[in-house]
Design a protein around this motif. Structure first.
Motif, PDB file in Angstrom:
ATOM      1  N   ASP A  57       0.591  -1.322   0.087  1.00  0.00           N
ATOM      2  CA  ASP A  57      -0.172   0.128  -0.083  1.00  0.00           C
ATOM      3  C   ASP A  57       0.859   1.405  -0.110  1.00  0.00           C
ATOM      4  OD1 ASP A  57      -2.289   0.905   0.509  1.00  0.00           O
ATOM      5  OD2 ASP A  57      -1.979   1.717   1.938  1.00  0.00           O
ATOM      6  N   ARG A  59       0.265   4.246  -3.054  1.00  0.00           N
ATOM      7  CA  ARG A  59       0.404   5.528  -2.356  1.00  0.00           C
ATOM      8  C   ARG A  59       1.486   7.052  -3.005  1.00  0.00           C
ATOM      9  NH1 ARG A  59       0.095   5.916   2.632  1.00  0.00           N
ATOM     10  NH2 ARG A  59       0.209   3.546   3.357  1.00  0.00           N
ATOM     11  N   ILE A 119      -5.493   9.103  -4.405  1.00  0.00           N
ATOM     12  CA  ILE A 119      -6.238   8.383  -2.861  1.00  0.00           C
ATOM     13  C   ILE A 119      -6.306   9.911  -2.121  1.00  0.00           C
ATOM     14  CG2 ILE A 119      -5.420   6.943  -1.645  1.00  0.00           C
ATOM     15  CD1 ILE A 119      -3.753   5.333  -3.446  1.00  0.00           C
ATOM     16  N   ASP A 120      -6.963  10.073  -1.739  1.00  0.00           N
ATOM     17  CA  ASP A 120      -7.345  11.039  -0.639  1.00  0.00           C
ATOM     18  C   ASP A 120      -7.568  10.783   0.443  1.00  0.00           C
ATOM     19  OD1 ASP A 120      -9.567  10.808  -1.199  1.00  0.00           O
ATOM     20  OD2 ASP A 120     -11.000  11.877  -1.513  1.00  0.00           O
ATOM     21  N   LEU A 121      -7.333  10.795   1.796  1.00  0.00           N
ATOM     22  CA  LEU A 121      -7.677  10.423   2.831  1.00  0.00           C
ATOM     23  C   LEU A 121      -8.939   9.244   3.011  1.00  0.00           C
ATOM     24  CD1 LEU A 121      -5.638  12.414   4.232  1.00  0.00           C
ATOM     25  CD2 LEU A 121      -6.768  12.524   5.715  1.00  0.00           C
ATOM     26  N   ALA A 162      -7.543   6.194   1.310  1.00  0.00           N
ATOM     27  CA  ALA A 162      -7.125   5.338   2.419  1.00  0.00           C
ATOM     28  C   ALA A 162      -7.553   4.820   3.134  1.00  0.00           C
ATOM     29  CB  ALA A 162      -5.940   6.349   2.429  1.00  0.00           C
ATOM     30  N   LEU A 185      -6.932   0.613   9.083  1.00  0.00           N
ATOM     31  CA  LEU A 185      -7.231   1.878   8.756  1.00  0.00           C
ATOM     32  C   LEU A 185      -8.410   2.530   9.043  1.00  0.00           C
ATOM     33  CD1 LEU A 185      -3.443   3.963   8.220  1.00  0.00           C
ATOM     34  CD2 LEU A 185      -4.737   3.069  10.596  1.00  0.00           C
TER      35      LEU A 185
END
Lengths: 324, 558
Positions: free
Chosen positions: A69, A73, A80-82, A85, A205
């Motif tokens: 990952d 990223r 790929i924003d928060l 992710a 996460l």
């Protein structure tokens, strides 16, 4: 000069003793092969460069295996924003892109072959078309639009949006407190509502809304006049280190639509992420296109109940396994 | 000393010197978290040591001893004291100019070299010179041993003292005066690390075994080969505690409570996180298979295969008689009265079994059973010699002119995987996995521990030199502050950067990729508003460290 010390049978048996030499050769060949097969950064970058013009809103990009990952990223981070992710399911997405290496399959991928595949050196870029996302409203995105109240002795005290110091960093600190948050009690600064990313019991996460309970009476986040769709889907847990010892009491979440409870959860330590669903439309009578959705969080022993939830208002479910 | 023994020590000495030279030459390794603590302790000890000649009586007073030796008093001081002496020497003679961490690490490197010397001697005395040389080289070239051999820690020093005590005990079975050496080395082991506590138990089991053979053999064939009086135990019981307390000024006052505190710390040691097959273990019960699987995944397969082969072929020398009868008759070998194989196998298995106990913390990965590798390599050396003989027997050409080639070439081929793996693993030894795991990427697929101790920060030097040319600050995640400072002083990291303790204060933030550090990744994403790393440090394509840039401070460096 030829030797003639051993009979053929003994010499044949002696070949067994040469097996460790074969081990050594196999290991050396493996070592060279492994080094030659390391995926170079340029393969990830080539895949990301190709994907950039093809990328759309509601596309999710993941790595397979998940340990790759950070490499994905690093190469495709601009796409790929928060929220992406910290995505833990496909509900919000129309398409899934997987940067696959070493023959791995994305953990979130539907149980069918990808709809498109393109190779970039040792990276296999795979795409699954999931169909239109059933999500109508993502409450995590609207966390700071919520009306938040703290209830004490039946009286609701409104909480205030503040810009404060970001907090929580380091091992054991849990989810970060973002600068922008809706703060309920200055003397108890953990009583706020805001979007963050939490580490769950599986150390995954997950984007979510922090809403720490204060006791038996709720902290309530209400989203006014939002489309109601057909159902509300909510996933909740607490920070992994506050759950893994399984020594604390449960917390409760109630989901209310226009004041009526439509879904409820009692979360016990050790359960990890728990998902509940509730219907947002009345069982009979006319459909309500819009309404107020409230999330109540309570805990009789609220210490270290670092509740974090994600919720969406959705239309009819889709079949991810069906080919598009 | 006999001529043969002198030659043995010359060979052992040569191996040791070569190994220490290799370690010094490859010391460009980021300082680990635990080293940071021992460096801080050694600095305190050095200050105290330098004060001793000025006023001896004042220096050993309770008041003057308390402050320096309170630092890191959960571990004995012998090795940290050696670090301190080395630092004093460096301050005086500038031996390690330009490489300050080497001053702390050098004593441990020397002890690593001595471990190879001792391994050779042990091998030469039990199986012969060729197995001894092979065992010493194989041990030195195991990737994880090689990594730990660099560090200013206790894990390799305790391997030396445990092996030394075992060797002295072995010799004491025939010559009582070795019991004194056994007691002395046991005291040094106690003063190094608590691993030494188990030694009397191992020796006692072996002694009972060997004594029973001796009694039986005396009845059958007569003669006295072994003393049935455990002089070694007397040596250990008397000299061990004396040295332990005598070398540790912290114990000179309030001796009993402080020993109790020390024992309690290790008996009730807190549990840390360790990933194993995708599960993050943080409390007992821990998996029994852990040390066996980790051994399989981190030691080159050739060495394991050789050792297993030797253990199988010598089973008759260490299995109890009823079990020996179940094995093939060919495996039955003449027992020596010292039951050497029982001692070697016991010493190999004991540390592994200790870690396999579900209640034993497993936070240190392979470092807790490094001493087992000494004995594993001895058996590998034994088998390597057999392989060389088999090669000689199979060859149709006669190497009579150059017989050493028949010994050296197979051994070189058998050691080649060790060399290749270790060379490639450096400086990421803790993150390195061998053939058994499918290499480091294979271990990542299995969900095994990636690293610990935050030492990989030292490999970020080139990135920070490019991006923080004028200095700046870095949130250093799992790296110890002292270790970070040492990396800077060593030149691994640029001079102008400093450690930041909050994400807001940092120009860059790093996260060491371990399963349970995922939360730090998330904290950085939320605070910096981005999940895109500026750089990812890799080993064999597997991420070790991600570096994130703080967007709020970006303009300062553009």
């Amino acid at each position: 000069m030829e030797k003639d010390r051993l009979d053929p049978a003994t010499r044949f048996l002696g070949l067994v003793f040469l097996v460790p030499l074969c081990f050594a050769l196999v290991e050396l060949v493996f070592h060279c092969t492994l080094r030659a097969r390391v995926v170079p950064a340029r393969d990830f970058e080539a895949a990301a460069a190709w994907l950039r013009p093809h990328h759309r809103a509601r596309d999710l990009i993941v790595a397979a295996p998940s340990w790759a990952d950070p490499r994905v990223r690093a190469a495709a981070g601009a796409m790929i924003d928060l929220d992406d992710a910290g995505a833990t399911d496909l509900d919000r997405y129309d398409r899934l892109w997987s940067f696959s290496i070493r023959g791995h399959r994305a953990e979130l991928a539907p149980n069918r072959p990808p709809d498109a595949v393109k190779r970039f050196g040792r990276v296999r870029l795979e795409r699954w078309d999931l169909g239109p996302s059933p999500v109508i409203v993502d409450l995590v995105d609207r966390a700071l639009d919520a009306e938040v109240s703290l209830f004490e002795r039946g009286v609701a005290t409104p909480c205030q949006r503040v810009t404060a110091e970001a907090r929580n960093v380091g091992l054991g600190a849990g989810a970060a407190w973002p600068r922008e948050r809706i703060l309920c009690a200055g003397e108890r600064p953990w009583l706020f509502v805001a979007k963050t990313v939490n580490e769950d019991l599986d150390l995954k996460l997950r984007r979510c809304v922090w809403q720490h309970p204060q006791g038996r009476e709720p902290i309530r986040a209400t989203f006014r006049d939002i489309p109601l769709g057909e159902r509300v889907v909510l996933i909740a847990d607490v920070y992994s280190e506050h759950e893994r010892m399984q020594e604390r009491g449960p917390f409760q979440i109630r989901v209310l639509v226009d004041g009526q409870e439509v879904a409820t959860m009692v979360h016990e330590d050790g359960q990890g992420r728990v998902r509940i669903e509730g219907l947002t439309q009345p069982p009979s009578g006319p459909r309500k296109p819009r309404g107020d959705v409230s999330i109540d969080v309570t805990a009789s022993a609220p210490d270290l109940r670092t509740v974090c939830w994600s919720a969406t208002i959705q239309g009819p479910p889709r079949d991810l396994e069906a080919a598009r | 000393m006999k001529r043969g023994e002198s030659l043995d020590h010359l060979i052992g000495f040569s191996i040791a010197v070569a190994y220490v030279t290799l370690l010094v030459g490859t010391s460009d390794l980021g300082m680990t978290r635990d080293e940071g603590m021992y460096v801080a302790a050694a600095n305190q000890y050095a200050t105290w040591m330098q004060s001793v000649p000025d006023d001896f009586h004042a220096a050993i007073s309770e008041e003057r001893v308390r402050t320096p030796f309170a630092v890191n008093h959960e571990h004995p001081v012998l090795v940290k004291g050696l670090f301190a002496l080395s630092v004093i020497a460096d301050r005086k003679w500038h031996v390690f100019e330009g490489h300050p961490s080497l001053a702390y690490r050098f004593p441990a490197m020397v002890l690593a070299g001595l471990t190879l010397w001792l391994t050779y001697i042990f091998g030469a005395r039990t199986f012969g010179r060729q197995p001894g040389v092979f065992a010493a080289l194989a041990l030195g070239l195991l990737p994880h041993f090689f990594f730990h051999a660099h560090l200013a820690c206790f894990d390799v020093p305790i391997v030396f003292f445990l092996t030394l005590t075992t060797y002295c005990y072995f010799r004491s079975l025939k010559d009582w005066y070795w019991s004194i050496a056994t007691g002395l080395s046991f005291g040094l082991a106690l003063a190094t690390k608590h691993n030494a506590w188990v030694l009397p138990g191992i020796f006692l089991i072996h002694f009972v075994w060997a004594a029973s053979i001796e009694i039986a053999q005396r009845k059958r064939v007569g003669g006295k080969r072994l003393s049935l009086t455990p002089w070694w135990l007397l040596g250990m019981a008397v000299l061990g505690p004396l040295l332990f307390v005598g070398l540790w000024p912290w114990l000179w006052y309030q001796t009993i409570p402080r020993i109790e505190e020390y024992v309690a710390f290790h008996v009730h040691h807190e549990y840390y996180n360790m990933a194993y097959f995708g599960v993050n273990y943080f409390r007992p019960p821990f998996p029994v298979s852990y040390p066996f699987v980790m051994l399989y995944m981190t030691v080159p397969l050739t060495i394991i295969a050789l050792a297993v082969w030797a253990l199988v072929s010598r089973a008759g020398t260490y299995l109890p008689w009823p079990l020996v009868k179940l094995t093939t008759e060919r495996s039955r070998q003449r027992r020596d009265r010292r039951a050497t194989d029982v001692l070697l196998v016991g010493s190999m298995l004991a540390p592994i079994v200790m870690i396999a106990l579900p209640s034993t913390p497993i936070f240190g990965g392979t470092k807790h059973w490094l001493v087992a590798y000494v004995f594993l390599c001895l058996y590998a050396g034994y088998a390597a010699q057999r392989v060389a003989r088999a090669v000689r027997d199979q060859l149709t050409f006669d190497f009579r002119g150059r017989p050493y080639l028949v010994r050296v070439l197979p051994a070189a081929l058998l050691l080649a995987p060790c060399f290749a793996e270790t060379w490639h693993s450096h400086p990421f030894g803790l993150a390195h996995y061998t053939y058994g795991a499918g290499g480091t990427p294979g271990a990542a697929d299995y969900g095994m521990n990636r690293q610990f101790w935050g030492y990989t920060t030292g490999s970020l030097g080139p990135f920070f030199r490019r991006h923080l040319r004028d200095g700046g600050s870095v949130y250093i995640c799992d790296t110890h502050g002292t270790a970070f400072d040492m990396m800077r002083r060593d030149g691994l990291l640029p001079e102008g950067i400093r450690a930041a303790w909050t994400l807001e204060d940092a120009d860059y933030a790093i996260v060491h990729h371990e399963h349970h550090f995922a939360e730090v990744d998330a904290q950085i994403w939320v605070q910096y508003g981005s999940a895109k790393p500026a750089f990812v440090l890799l080993h064999d394509g597997v991420p070790l460290v991600s570096v994130y840039e703080n967007p709020a401070r970006r303009s300062f460096h553009r």
